[in-house]
Design a protein around this motif. Structure first.
Motif, PDB file in Angstrom:
ATOM      1  N   GLU A 267      13.153  -2.264  -6.486  1.00 46.30           N
ATOM      2  CA  GLU A 267      13.616  -2.438  -5.111  1.00 46.30           C
ATOM      3  C   GLU A 267      13.912  -1.133  -4.348  1.00 46.30           C
ATOM      4  OE1 GLU A 267      13.909  -4.997  -3.563  1.00 46.30           O
ATOM      5  OE2 GLU A 267      14.267  -6.665  -5.288  1.00 46.30           O
ATOM      6  N   ALA A 268      14.271  -0.211  -5.147  1.00 46.77           N
ATOM      7  CA  ALA A 268      14.197   1.007  -4.410  1.00 46.77           C
ATOM      8  C   ALA A 268      12.729   1.670  -3.918  1.00 46.77           C
ATOM      9  CB  ALA A 268      14.835   2.090  -5.555  1.00 46.77           C
ATOM     10  N   GLU A 269      11.863   1.366  -4.626  1.00 48.30           N
ATOM     11  CA  GLU A 269      10.453   1.785  -4.223  1.00 48.30           C
ATOM     12  C   GLU A 269      10.014   0.752  -3.001  1.00 48.30           C
ATOM     13  OE1 GLU A 269       7.528   2.834  -7.548  1.00 48.30           O
ATOM     14  OE2 GLU A 269       8.846   1.499  -8.453  1.00 48.30           O
ATOM     15  N   VAL A 270      10.559  -0.364  -2.866  1.00 50.41           N
ATOM     16  CA  VAL A 270      10.167  -1.028  -1.907  1.00 50.41           C
ATOM     17  C   VAL A 270      11.042  -0.582  -0.420  1.00 50.41           C
ATOM     18  CG1 VAL A 270      10.518  -3.413  -0.738  1.00 50.41           C
ATOM     19  CG2 VAL A 270      10.110  -3.233  -3.213  1.00 50.41           C
ATOM     20  N   GLU A 271      12.169  -0.137  -0.531  1.00 47.71           N
ATOM     21  CA  GLU A 271      12.846   0.393   0.272  1.00 47.71           C
ATOM     22  C   GLU A 271      12.474   1.614   1.021  1.00 47.71           C
ATOM     23  OE1 GLU A 271      15.304  -1.486   2.112  1.00 47.71           O
ATOM     24  OE2 GLU A 271      14.564  -3.187   0.690  1.00 47.71           O
ATOM     25  N   GLN A 272      11.974   2.358  -0.050  1.00 54.35           N
ATOM     26  CA  GLN A 272      11.442   3.796   0.298  1.00 54.35           C
ATOM     27  C   GLN A 272      10.193   3.441   1.068  1.00 54.35           C
ATOM     28  OE1 GLN A 272       9.986   6.464  -2.918  1.00 54.35           O
ATOM     29  NE2 GLN A 272      10.599   8.162  -2.046  1.00 54.35           N
ATOM     30  N   GLY A 273       9.313   2.657   0.547  1.00 49.22           N
ATOM     31  CA  GLY A 273       8.095   2.451   1.194  1.00 49.22           C
ATOM     32  C   GLY A 273       8.266   1.839   2.797  1.00 49.22           C
ATOM     33  N   LYS A 274       9.175   1.139   2.894  1.00 47.39           N
ATOM     34  CA  LYS A 274       9.547   0.536   4.115  1.00 47.39           C
ATOM     35  C   LYS A 274       9.932   1.709   5.242  1.00 47.39           C
ATOM     36  CE  LYS A 274      12.105  -3.051   2.982  1.00 47.39           C
ATOM     37  NZ  LYS A 274      13.099  -4.245   2.884  1.00 47.39           N
ATOM     38  N   GLY A 275      11.000   2.530   4.652  1.00 44.85           N
ATOM     39  CA  GLY A 275      11.492   3.675   5.267  1.00 44.85           C
ATOM     40  C   GLY A 275      10.457   4.528   5.785  1.00 44.85           C
ATOM     41  N   MET A 276       9.339   4.807   4.883  1.00 45.96           N
ATOM     42  CA  MET A 276       8.417   5.764   5.409  1.00 45.96           C
ATOM     43  C   MET A 276       7.313   5.175   6.294  1.00 45.96           C
ATOM     44  SD  MET A 276       7.577   7.586   1.616  1.00 45.96           S
ATOM     45  CE  MET A 276       7.492   9.192   2.023  1.00 45.96           C
ATOM     46  N   LEU A 277       7.038   4.061   6.334  1.00 46.28           N
ATOM     47  CA  LEU A 277       6.316   3.216   7.392  1.00 46.28           C
ATOM     48  C   LEU A 277       7.236   3.357   8.618  1.00 46.28           C
ATOM     49  CD1 LEU A 277       5.032   0.154   5.287  1.00 46.28           C
ATOM     50  CD2 LEU A 277       3.622   2.118   6.185  1.00 46.28           C
ATOM     51  N   ILE A 278       8.371   3.033   8.765  1.00 47.48           N
ATOM     52  CA  ILE A 278       9.398   2.908   9.914  1.00 47.48           C
ATOM     53  C   ILE A 278       9.371   4.317  10.412  1.00 47.48           C
ATOM     54  CG2 ILE A 278      11.606   2.810  10.796  1.00 47.48           C
ATOM     55  CD1 ILE A 278      12.104   0.515   8.921  1.00 47.48           C
ATOM     56  N   ASN A 279       9.265   5.539   9.668  1.00 47.64           N
ATOM     57  CA  ASN A 279       9.366   6.943  10.233  1.00 47.64           C
ATOM     58  C   ASN A 279       7.858   7.087  10.957  1.00 47.64           C
ATOM     59  OD1 ASN A 279      11.810   7.600   9.151  1.00 47.64           O
ATOM     60  ND2 ASN A 279      11.096   8.467   7.148  1.00 47.64           N
ATOM     61  N   LEU A 280       6.987   6.667  10.107  1.00 48.66           N
ATOM     62  CA  LEU A 280       5.600   6.802  10.744  1.00 48.66           C
ATOM     63  C   LEU A 280       5.562   5.958  12.451  1.00 48.66           C
ATOM     64  CD1 LEU A 280       2.990   6.197   8.098  1.00 48.66           C
ATOM     65  CD2 LEU A 280       3.776   8.365   9.337  1.00 48.66           C
TER      66      LEU A 280
ATOM     67  N   ASN B 218       0.894  -1.320   0.083  1.00 49.02           N
ATOM     68  CA  ASN B 218      -0.019   0.078  -0.143  1.00 49.02           C
ATOM     69  C   ASN B 218       0.796   1.403   0.149  1.00 49.02           C
ATOM     70  OD1 ASN B 218      -2.704   1.569   0.161  1.00 49.02           O
ATOM     71  ND2 ASN B 218      -1.814   1.753   2.551  1.00 49.02           N
ATOM     72  N   ALA B 219       2.020   1.285   0.712  1.00 40.72           N
ATOM     73  CA  ALA B 219       2.980   2.327   0.548  1.00 40.72           C
ATOM     74  C   ALA B 219       3.393   2.688  -0.826  1.00 40.72           C
ATOM     75  CB  ALA B 219       4.003   2.042   1.440  1.00 40.72           C
ATOM     76  N   ILE B 220       3.856   1.729  -1.473  1.00 41.70           N
ATOM     77  CA  ILE B 220       4.159   2.055  -2.951  1.00 41.70           C
ATOM     78  C   ILE B 220       2.808   2.132  -3.733  1.00 41.70           C
ATOM     79  CG2 ILE B 220       5.030   0.655  -4.838  1.00 41.70           C
ATOM     80  CD1 ILE B 220       6.365  -1.057  -2.925  1.00 41.70           C
ATOM     81  N   PHE B 221       1.712   1.600  -3.480  1.00 39.44           N
ATOM     82  CA  PHE B 221       0.700   1.735  -4.443  1.00 39.44           C
ATOM     83  C   PHE B 221      -0.112   3.237  -4.257  1.00 39.44           C
ATOM     84  CE2 PHE B 221      -3.949   1.197  -4.634  1.00 39.44           C
ATOM     85  CZ  PHE B 221      -4.269   1.130  -6.061  1.00 39.44           C
ATOM     86  N   GLY B 222      -0.102   3.663  -3.024  1.00 44.85           N
ATOM     87  CA  GLY B 222      -1.110   5.015  -2.733  1.00 44.85           C
ATOM     88  C   GLY B 222      -0.852   5.715  -1.429  1.00 44.85           C
ATOM     89  N   ARG B 223      -0.089   4.973  -0.498  1.00 37.56           N
ATOM     90  CA  ARG B 223      -0.056   5.690   0.809  1.00 37.56           C
ATOM     91  C   ARG B 223       0.675   6.912   1.177  1.00 37.56           C
ATOM     92  NH1 ARG B 223      -0.136   7.663   4.944  1.00 37.56           N
ATOM     93  NH2 ARG B 223       0.108   6.996   7.092  1.00 37.56           N
TER      94      ARG B 223
END
Length: 424
Positions: free
Chosen positions: A350-363, A282-287
């Motif tokens: 893979e960069a989008e995956v890492e970016q999505g994970k990073g933003m969820l961790i920041n939240l 969901n982070a990659i799709f539209g979050r």
């Protein structure tokens, strides 16, 4: 980052969760009463917290309750009802200054817990029911709150999507109930729903701030001395519901822009092993603003005023949404479906995956900086049964791979397309 060390135990059937920390100057209290969603009780339950706040035996009206809050150094009391997955919760929140900042020998926390107990357990009663004047006042107020939803077009569209998407299931009814049910409720029937709440709901009491844990446990044991139910029953589950045909619903109102919602059954809830993978998908799709929906529909094609997606972690629901010009309806639906297919086919880096994970961790890290955020983490831990340790939470997100994301996205099934259109 400081770990959250929670002390949890059951006292008289109340599930008490304590986080003792000196990072805040306040102490935050939240009492939740949770029950499986029941169509016959939702509207009555939506009225209960407001009726209770209308007067108790010691404080017979709302003004006296507010005066008592003012005497407690300006303590605040907020009421809410929430729908999370298959459960309906009544919520009381209080915030008070921490005792150590007061020149007062009496415990403000103890006085606040006593007030909360008084409001919840000692309502004004007449003729076997709640006080009729308070009930009628709150029934009018609830009707007004429901009517006001028509002025909040995004909320209205969300309510309508869920009504259509979950027709025939308890989840179709909003947390605040239905207007058409209000007139049939009276002081006695609502009081019976209240008694049912006391007897069958799961009670959780969360306290965040600086305090003496042993003293607080003794306070709670002595103040909340009623014996509560601890055999919480699970409600209806839609996990096995299959999607055959996509429903397309259009409402027409006097609106300046169209509101488009696509509701997906995603079969991943906070209790499921692939929940974190679904969150990353969901982070990659539209979050986030960096996601596919925003970049392609809003920035690249300029077809939407806003475009994003959100998950309901307890339900297995994902909603993609966009505010659009009416003429762009078909094209934006097509583009959202294109981004959905891209997720399922692994058309992301893979960069989008890492970016999505990073933003969820920041939240997650941001949530640790506020009492409300920490309480939300508490609740998620209770719902999921997983560790609340921040390092464990970060690890669960960090280990998600691109293959995990694709696997989670492939479970998404579009159920309903809802469009709030303009009147002809």
């Amino acid at each position: 980052m400081e770990d959250i060390h929670i002390s949890s135990e059951e006292l008289n059937g109340v599930h008490l969760h304590l986080y003792n920390t000196n990072k805040f100057k306040t102490v935050s209290i939240m009492l939740t009463m949770k029950s499986p969603l029941q169509e016959s009780l939702i509207t009555a339950r939506a009225l209960i917290p407001h009726i209770l706040n209308g007067g108790s035996i010691l404080y017979p009206n709302r003004k006296l309750i507010q005066q008592k809050l003012d005497k407690l150094y300006g303590a605040t009391l907020l009421l809410d009802v929430q729908k999370k997955g298959e459960d309906h919760s009544i919520v009381f929140r209080m915030e008070i200054p921490a005792d150590k900042f007061l020149d007062d020998s009496a415990s403000l926390l103890k006085s606040s817990l006593e007030l909360l107990h008084e409001i919840v357990y000692n309502p004004l009663i007449e003729n076997g029911g709640f006080h009729s004047i308070i009930v009628e006042q709150e029934k009018r107020s609830l009707k007004q709150r429901i009517d006001s939803i028509h002025n909040e077009k995004m909320l209205y569209a969300n309510v309508r999507l869920l009504e259509e998407m979950y027709k025939g299931e308890p989840y179709q009814i909003p947390a605040f109930g239905r207007k058409e049910d209000i007139n049939s409720l009276d002081a006695i029937s609502i009081y019976q729903a209240y008694e049912n709440m006391l007897q069958t709901d799961r009670f959780d009491l969360f306290i965040v701030g600086e305090f003496n844990e042993d003293q607080v446990k003794l306070m709670v044991q002595n103040i909340f001395c009623e014996q509560h139910n601890n055999e919480f029953m699970k409600g209806f589950s839609s996990a096995g519901v299959t999607v055959n045909d996509i429903k397309v619903i259009q409402d027409k109102m006097d609106v300046k822009q169209g509101i488009l919602l696509l509701g997906y059954r995603i079969s991943s809830t906070i209790q499921d092993e692939d929940y974190e993978a679904a969150r990353v998908a969901n982070a990659i799709f539209g979050r986030f603003p960096s996601s596919k929906l925003f970049r392609n529909i809003r920035e690249k094609e300029s077809l939407a005023y806003f475009s994003h997606s959100q998950m309901e972690s307890n339900k297995g629901l994902l909603i993609a949404m966009a505010g659009i010009d009416f003429i762009h309806y078909e094209r934006v639906v097509e583009m959202i479906r294109e981004q959905e297919r891209a997720m399922k086919q692994g058309e992301f880096t893979e960069a989008e995956v890492e970016q999505g994970k990073g933003m969820l961790i920041n939240l997650l890290l941001e949530a640790h900086d506020s009492p409300v955020g920490i309480m939300d983490i508490f609740i998620q831990s209770v719902d999921s049964g997983l560790s609340i340790d921040i390092h464990d939470q970060i690890q669960r997100i960090s280990k998600i791979s691109k293959a995990d994301v694709i696997c989670a996205a492939k479970k998404w099934k579009l159920d309903t397309i809802y469009f709030l259109n303009r009147e002809e």
